[in-house]
Design a protein around this motif. Structure first.
Motif, PDB file in Angstrom:
ATOM      1  N   LEU A 270       0.839  -1.195   0.000  1.00  0.00           N
ATOM      2  CA  LEU A 270       0.000   0.000   0.000  1.00  0.00           C
ATOM      3  C   LEU A 270       0.876   1.247   0.000  1.00  0.00           C
ATOM      4  O   LEU A 270       2.066   1.188   0.319  1.00  0.00           O
ATOM      5  CB  LEU A 270      -0.895   0.024   1.254  1.00  0.00           C
ATOM      6  CG  LEU A 270      -1.873  -1.134   1.429  1.00  0.00           C
ATOM      7  CD1 LEU A 270      -2.496  -1.067   2.828  1.00  0.00           C
ATOM      8  CD2 LEU A 270      -2.953  -1.111   0.362  1.00  0.00           C
ATOM      9  N   GLU A 271       0.265   2.374  -0.333  1.00  0.00           N
ATOM     10  CA  GLU A 271       0.950   3.646  -0.212  1.00  0.00           C
ATOM     11  C   GLU A 271       0.962   4.073   1.250  1.00  0.00           C
ATOM     12  O   GLU A 271       0.077   3.722   2.023  1.00  0.00           O
ATOM     13  CB  GLU A 271       0.261   4.709  -1.060  1.00  0.00           C
ATOM     14  CG  GLU A 271       0.313   4.451  -2.558  1.00  0.00           C
ATOM     15  CD  GLU A 271      -0.376   5.558  -3.335  1.00  0.00           C
ATOM     16  OE1 GLU A 271      -0.921   6.493  -2.697  1.00  0.00           O
ATOM     17  OE2 GLU A 271      -0.371   5.484  -4.570  1.00  0.00           O
ATOM     18  N   GLN A 272       1.964   4.873   1.590  1.00  0.00           N
ATOM     19  CA  GLN A 272       2.093   5.287   2.989  1.00  0.00           C
ATOM     20  C   GLN A 272       0.868   6.048   3.477  1.00  0.00           C
ATOM     21  O   GLN A 272       0.426   5.871   4.610  1.00  0.00           O
ATOM     22  CB  GLN A 272       3.339   6.158   3.163  1.00  0.00           C
ATOM     23  CG  GLN A 272       3.644   6.464   4.631  1.00  0.00           C
ATOM     24  CD  GLN A 272       3.924   7.940   4.855  1.00  0.00           C
ATOM     25  OE1 GLN A 272       3.012   8.751   4.914  1.00  0.00           O
ATOM     26  NE2 GLN A 272       5.203   8.256   4.950  1.00  0.00           N
ATOM     27  N   ARG A 273       0.290   6.906   2.607  1.00  0.00           N
ATOM     28  CA  ARG A 273      -0.880   7.667   3.042  1.00  0.00           C
ATOM     29  C   ARG A 273      -2.073   6.760   3.295  1.00  0.00           C
ATOM     30  O   ARG A 273      -2.917   7.042   4.153  1.00  0.00           O
ATOM     31  CB  ARG A 273      -1.224   8.744   2.020  1.00  0.00           C
ATOM     32  CG  ARG A 273      -1.576   8.235   0.631  1.00  0.00           C
ATOM     33  CD  ARG A 273      -1.839   9.382  -0.323  1.00  0.00           C
ATOM     34  NE  ARG A 273      -2.134   8.888  -1.664  1.00  0.00           N
ATOM     35  CZ  ARG A 273      -2.403   9.703  -2.685  1.00  0.00           C
ATOM     36  NH1 ARG A 273      -2.408  11.011  -2.497  1.00  0.00           N
ATOM     37  NH2 ARG A 273      -2.660   9.197  -3.881  1.00  0.00           N
ATOM     38  N   GLN A 274      -2.177   5.635   2.547  1.00  0.00           N
ATOM     39  CA  GLN A 274      -3.240   4.664   2.797  1.00  0.00           C
ATOM     40  C   GLN A 274      -3.033   3.996   4.156  1.00  0.00           C
ATOM     41  O   GLN A 274      -3.985   3.800   4.923  1.00  0.00           O
ATOM     42  CB  GLN A 274      -3.265   3.611   1.697  1.00  0.00           C
ATOM     43  CG  GLN A 274      -3.701   4.109   0.333  1.00  0.00           C
ATOM     44  CD  GLN A 274      -3.611   3.022  -0.716  1.00  0.00           C
ATOM     45  OE1 GLN A 274      -2.533   2.477  -0.988  1.00  0.00           O
ATOM     46  NE2 GLN A 274      -4.752   2.682  -1.307  1.00  0.00           N
ATOM     47  N   VAL A 275      -1.780   3.650   4.434  1.00  0.00           N
ATOM     48  CA  VAL A 275      -1.461   3.016   5.715  1.00  0.00           C
ATOM     49  C   VAL A 275      -1.760   3.967   6.874  1.00  0.00           C
ATOM     50  O   VAL A 275      -2.276   3.554   7.913  1.00  0.00           O
ATOM     51  CB  VAL A 275       0.015   2.576   5.748  1.00  0.00           C
ATOM     52  CG1 VAL A 275       0.404   2.096   7.139  1.00  0.00           C
ATOM     53  CG2 VAL A 275       0.257   1.473   4.726  1.00  0.00           C
ATOM     54  N   ARG A 276      -1.469   5.244   6.697  1.00  0.00           N
ATOM     55  CA  ARG A 276      -1.748   6.219   7.755  1.00  0.00           C
ATOM     56  C   ARG A 276      -3.254   6.282   8.053  1.00  0.00           C
ATOM     57  O   ARG A 276      -3.664   6.348   9.209  1.00  0.00           O
ATOM     58  CB  ARG A 276      -1.221   7.595   7.366  1.00  0.00           C
ATOM     59  CG  ARG A 276      -1.372   8.648   8.467  1.00  0.00           C
ATOM     60  CD  ARG A 276      -0.818   9.989   8.022  1.00  0.00           C
ATOM     61  NE  ARG A 276       0.636   9.952   7.925  1.00  0.00           N
ATOM     62  CZ  ARG A 276       1.457  10.206   8.953  1.00  0.00           C
ATOM     63  NH1 ARG A 276       0.945  10.478  10.146  1.00  0.00           N
ATOM     64  NH2 ARG A 276       2.750  10.177   8.785  1.00  0.00           N
ATOM     65  N   ARG A 277      -4.077   6.269   6.982  1.00  0.00           N
ATOM     66  CA  ARG A 277      -5.534   6.289   7.187  1.00  0.00           C
ATOM     67  C   ARG A 277      -5.996   5.027   7.899  1.00  0.00           C
ATOM     68  O   ARG A 277      -6.844   5.084   8.796  1.00  0.00           O
ATOM     69  CB  ARG A 277      -6.250   6.441   5.842  1.00  0.00           C
ATOM     70  CG  ARG A 277      -6.164   7.834   5.243  1.00  0.00           C
ATOM     71  CD  ARG A 277      -7.213   8.033   4.154  1.00  0.00           C
ATOM     72  NE  ARG A 277      -6.963   7.159   3.012  1.00  0.00           N
ATOM     73  CZ  ARG A 277      -6.230   7.508   1.956  1.00  0.00           C
ATOM     74  NH1 ARG A 277      -5.662   8.698   1.902  1.00  0.00           N
ATOM     75  NH2 ARG A 277      -6.079   6.663   0.947  1.00  0.00           N
ATOM     76  N   HIS A 278      -5.431   3.873   7.494  1.00  0.00           N
ATOM     77  CA  HIS A 278      -5.776   2.626   8.178  1.00  0.00           C
ATOM     78  C   HIS A 278      -5.351   2.686   9.653  1.00  0.00           C
ATOM     79  O   HIS A 278      -6.083   2.233  10.543  1.00  0.00           O
ATOM     80  CB  HIS A 278      -5.101   1.438   7.497  1.00  0.00           C
ATOM     81  CG  HIS A 278      -5.762   0.993   6.224  1.00  0.00           C
ATOM     82  ND1 HIS A 278      -7.089   0.629   6.178  1.00  0.00           N
ATOM     83  CD2 HIS A 278      -5.275   0.838   4.959  1.00  0.00           C
ATOM     84  CE1 HIS A 278      -7.414   0.270   4.945  1.00  0.00           C
ATOM     85  NE2 HIS A 278      -6.331   0.399   4.188  1.00  0.00           N
ATOM     86  N   SER A 279      -4.175   3.245   9.899  1.00  0.00           N
ATOM     87  CA  SER A 279      -3.692   3.355  11.273  1.00  0.00           C
ATOM     88  C   SER A 279      -4.607   4.234  12.110  1.00  0.00           C
ATOM     89  O   SER A 279      -4.912   3.913  13.268  1.00  0.00           O
ATOM     90  CB  SER A 279      -2.270   3.912  11.288  1.00  0.00           C
ATOM     91  OG  SER A 279      -1.818   4.097  12.615  1.00  0.00           O
ATOM     92  N   ASP A 280      -5.063   5.355  11.537  1.00  0.00           N
ATOM     93  CA  ASP A 280      -5.987   6.244  12.261  1.00  0.00           C
ATOM     94  C   ASP A 280      -7.270   5.506  12.639  1.00  0.00           C
ATOM     95  O   ASP A 280      -7.764   5.629  13.765  1.00  0.00           O
ATOM     96  CB  ASP A 280      -6.327   7.467  11.412  1.00  0.00           C
ATOM     97  CG  ASP A 280      -5.165   8.434  11.282  1.00  0.00           C
ATOM     98  OD1 ASP A 280      -4.243   8.361  12.112  1.00  0.00           O
ATOM     99  OD2 ASP A 280      -5.184   9.269  10.360  1.00  0.00           O
TER     100      ASP A 280
END
Length: 249
Positions: A101-111
């Motif tokens: 995944l892209e990092q920004r996708q991972v950040r949203r998943h993390s949130d």
């Protein structure tokens, strides 16, 4: 350094305060550790009753042993449970590469995962540290009942004073009990200064105790002396003590 909550933070819900602490943990260099947990007062109390090692172990076990979806996996990585990255960005990038995944996708998943964990920590996972109310009942034949109430709760969990209603036949009377409080470590204790006296009659007699607050309480009922009709019923934040019920033969 332990952070003292601001007035605005102190008025937040329990779930919101846990979420804020989780977001603080994932920003730390090296990720979550026992020492880091020790500075997170709400999580440390809810999961470990003030013991950071117990809280860390409980959180790690619950997160890694759960049937994880992508959001919880991303949150676990960003916290440092499943990633060796030193910075939050390193941990996000490491998980992004593993998940494709892209990092920004991972950040949203993390949130999203952090939000789910905040809900679980402030509800389902706080099993050993939920508020407890104990009703101690003495019965004297021909005279009636003496009921003593005791409570205990964590300092970080807001609970109102228990509300007591005595029901005799069709009459319902609310009683304002006087409480004595004391503190010991992470806990706030209380007990009624005098017992509630309920006279025995020929009608049905019940006592209802409602304890409202941020967590569902656990109720304990102790009958010190035999009573002809000893029944207790609990539902959510309410316990009903059925002291006497006239039953048809």
């Amino acid at each position: 350094m332990k952070v003292t909550p601001t007035q605005a933070e102190a008025t937040q819900s329990l779930e919101a305060r846990v979420g804020a602490e989780l977001r603080g943990l994932r920003k730390l260099r090296g990720g979550i550790t026992v020492e880091a947990i020790s500075h997170m007062n709400v999580i440390c109390q809810l999961l470990g009753a003030g013991d950071p090692y117990v809280a860390y172990t409980k959180l790690q076990h619950e997160v890694l042993a759960s049937n994880l979806d992508i959001s919880i996996k991303a949150a676990a990585a960003s916290l440092g449970f499943s990633s060796s990255g030193q910075s939050h960005l390193d941990r996000l990038n490491e998980f992004a590469a593993e998940a494709g995944l892209e990092q920004r996708q991972v950040r949203r998943h993390s949130d999203r995962g952090i939000a789910v964990l905040a809900t679980l920590i402030s509800s389902n996972w706080a099993v050993e540290t939920v508020p407890q109310l104990t009703a101690i009942i003495e019965y004297v034949a021909g005279a009636g009942w003496r009921i003593h109430l005791r409570t205990q709760r964590l300092h970080v969990v807001e609970m109102s004073e228990p509300e007591v209603t005595v029901m005799v036949g069709s009459t319902h009377d609310e009683y304002e009990m006087k409480w004595i409080h004391g503190d010991r470590r992470s806990w706030r204790y209380g007990h009624t200064s005098t017992p509630l006296n309920v006279r025995e009659t020929s009608e049905d007699v019940s006592v209802v105790v409602v304890w409202r607050g941020e967590l569902w309480p656990k109720f304990n009922v102790q009958w010190l002396t035999p009573c002809p009709y000893m029944v207790s019923e609990t539902l959510g934040n309410k316990v009903m003590l059925r002291l006497l019920e006239n039953r048809l033969p």
